[in-house]
Design an enzyme around this catalytic site. Structure first.
Site, short mmCIF file in Angstrom:
data_model
loop_
_atom_site.label_atom_id
_atom_site.label_comp_id
_atom_site.label_asym_id
_atom_site.label_seq_id
_atom_site.Cartn_x
_atom_site.Cartn_y
_atom_site.Cartn_z
N ARG A 149 0.86 -1.17 0.00
CA ARG A 149 0.00 0.00 0.00
C ARG A 149 0.91 1.23 0.00
O ARG A 149 2.05 1.17 0.43
CB ARG A 149 -0.89 0.03 1.24
CG ARG A 149 -1.82 -1.18 1.39
CD ARG A 149 -2.61 -1.06 2.68
NE ARG A 149 -3.57 -2.15 2.84
CZ ARG A 149 -3.34 -3.25 3.55
NH1 ARG A 149 -2.17 -3.42 4.16
NH2 ARG A 149 -4.25 -4.19 3.65
N HIS A 245 -1.67 2.48 -6.24
CA HIS A 245 -2.38 1.25 -5.91
C HIS A 245 -2.45 0.30 -7.09
O HIS A 245 -2.61 -0.91 -6.91
CB HIS A 245 -3.79 1.57 -5.42
CG HIS A 245 -4.52 0.38 -4.87
ND1 HIS A 245 -4.26 -0.14 -3.63
CD2 HIS A 245 -5.50 -0.39 -5.41
CE1 HIS A 245 -5.04 -1.19 -3.43
NE2 HIS A 245 -5.80 -1.36 -4.49
N ARG A 248 -0.01 -2.51 -6.74
CA ARG A 248 -0.47 -3.54 -5.79
C ARG A 248 -1.51 -4.43 -6.46
O ARG A 248 -1.48 -5.66 -6.33
CB ARG A 248 -1.05 -2.86 -4.55
CG ARG A 248 -1.65 -3.78 -3.50
CD ARG A 248 -2.02 -2.92 -2.29
NE ARG A 248 -2.89 -3.60 -1.33
CZ ARG A 248 -2.46 -4.37 -0.33
NH1 ARG A 248 -1.16 -4.59 -0.18
NH2 ARG A 248 -3.31 -4.93 0.51
N HIS A 271 -4.01 -9.00 4.06
CA HIS A 271 -5.47 -8.98 4.20
C HIS A 271 -5.93 -9.94 5.28
O HIS A 271 -5.46 -11.07 5.36
CB HIS A 271 -6.14 -9.42 2.89
CG HIS A 271 -6.19 -8.35 1.87
ND1 HIS A 271 -6.52 -8.58 0.55
CD2 HIS A 271 -5.95 -7.02 1.94
CE1 HIS A 271 -6.49 -7.45 -0.13
NE2 HIS A 271 -6.14 -6.50 0.69
N TYR A 280 -2.86 -18.99 8.20
CA TYR A 280 -1.59 -18.81 7.54
C TYR A 280 -0.38 -19.20 8.38
O TYR A 280 0.75 -19.01 7.97
CB TYR A 280 -1.40 -17.34 7.13
CG TYR A 280 -2.60 -16.80 6.42
CD1 TYR A 280 -3.02 -17.36 5.23
CD2 TYR A 280 -3.33 -15.75 6.97
CE1 TYR A 280 -4.14 -16.88 4.59
CE2 TYR A 280 -4.44 -15.26 6.32
CZ TYR A 280 -4.84 -15.82 5.13
OH TYR A 280 -5.94 -15.33 4.50
#
Length: 304
Positions: A149, A245, A248, A271, A280
């Site tokens: 970001r 952006h 990204r 996210h 994860y």
């Protein structure tokens, strides 16, 4: 029928009955695999026959949250639709959960995705003879190779660069830290900027640890990053409305199109979205690095 058997039969059908090329067959199967990965992430115990339209809609929403372009979403949905058309034609099931689902509108308010050659064109017009040229090259390389970001780029600190490991540490939304792989070219130009330009600057007090600085030795602003990107787009006559952006967005789309694992992409983007962070915990840094190296156009870099 379980997913493994279904995918193999679908693959054979595409090869033998539709006589599609090997690359096209693999693309269809890869699209179907993305759907299966999504169900696994959600811990949905679904077989091909028990999937409903709401599950497919949830999958498309998930892809949107991963910054995947509407064009790529439409292509993936096309693959899933072809799979259910195959199941009906071969009498494995009677209903099609994709029948009433329309392809994502290509006018969806997401930034345009850059093709890899367009990114290379943007990089090629940066004037490396100017002091800020090396900095700007490093900025674009980092945005694209790590999917950051704008705020994460602006707040990147010198002590968060782990180039010996091929990673950078990011402070994301909610002040949550994550480690993200960084490409060889991004490391190369960032290091060049630091040693040849930044280290020779007079840095303003309180800005000593920020990687990217303006000519006055202060932290860059969001407006400055937007200006850099817009000027590069203008220089190559790019007919797309792009912003920081966009890089990204392109990072995520190119990884998905290359066949990268959705879990790894979501981890690197930082996210939380639909799934919980605990999913994860088994994805170690070496695996994330491997994903970028194998599936990101800029991940391979140049050993020069």
């Amino acid at each position: 029928m379980d997913w493994h058997v279904a995918r193999e039969e679908f693959k054979n059908y595409l090869k033998l009955e539709r006589s599609l090329t090997g690359n096209t067959v693999e693309a269809y199967v890869r699209d179907l695999t993305k759907l299966v990965e999504f169900f696994e992430l959600q811990e949905f115990s679904l077989s091909p026959e028990t999937v409903e339209s709401s599950h497919i809609e949830g999958f498309l929403k998930y892809l949107t949250e991963l910054n995947v372009s509407s064009y790529t979403q439409a292509r993936i949905l096309s693959g899933v639709k072809a799979f259910y058309k195959f199941l009906i034609q071969t009498d494995y099931q009677d209903t099609d959960p994709t029948a009433l689902i329309s392809s994502p509108k290509l006018t969806r308010k997401l930034p345009d995705t850059l093709e890899f050659h367009e990114i290379e064109e943007l990089l090629s017009v940066i004037d490396m003879a100017k002091p800020e040229g090396t900095r700007n090259r490093a900025i674009i390389e980092v945005l694209y190779s790590s999917g950051l970001r704008v705020s994460e780029l602006l707040n990147l600190k010198l002590n968060n660069l782990y180039f010996d490991l091929g990673f950078i540490k990011i402070l994301g939304k909610g002040r949550k830290e994550r480690f993200v792989p960084i490409g060889k070219d991004a490391m190369k130009y960032t290091q060049l900027y630091i040693t040849e330009y930044r280290n020779k600057m007079k840095v303003k007090k309180g800005h000593e640890d920020f990687v990217f600085l303006n000519r006055r030795g202060a932290q860059l602003t969001r407006v400055m990053i937007f200006t850099i990107v817009k000027n590069l787009a203008k220089a190559i006559g790019l007919n797309k409305n792009i912003s920081p952006h966009t890089f990204r967005h392109s990072f995520a789309t190119h990884l998905v199109e290359g066949g990268a694992d959705l879990r790894a992409i979501q981890e690197m983007l930082g996210h939380e979205s639909i799934t919980t962070t605990e999913i994860y915990t088994h994805l170690d840094m070496s695996y994330l690095q491997q994903v970028v190296h194998e599936f990101h156009p800029r991940g391979k870099g140049n050993d020069q």
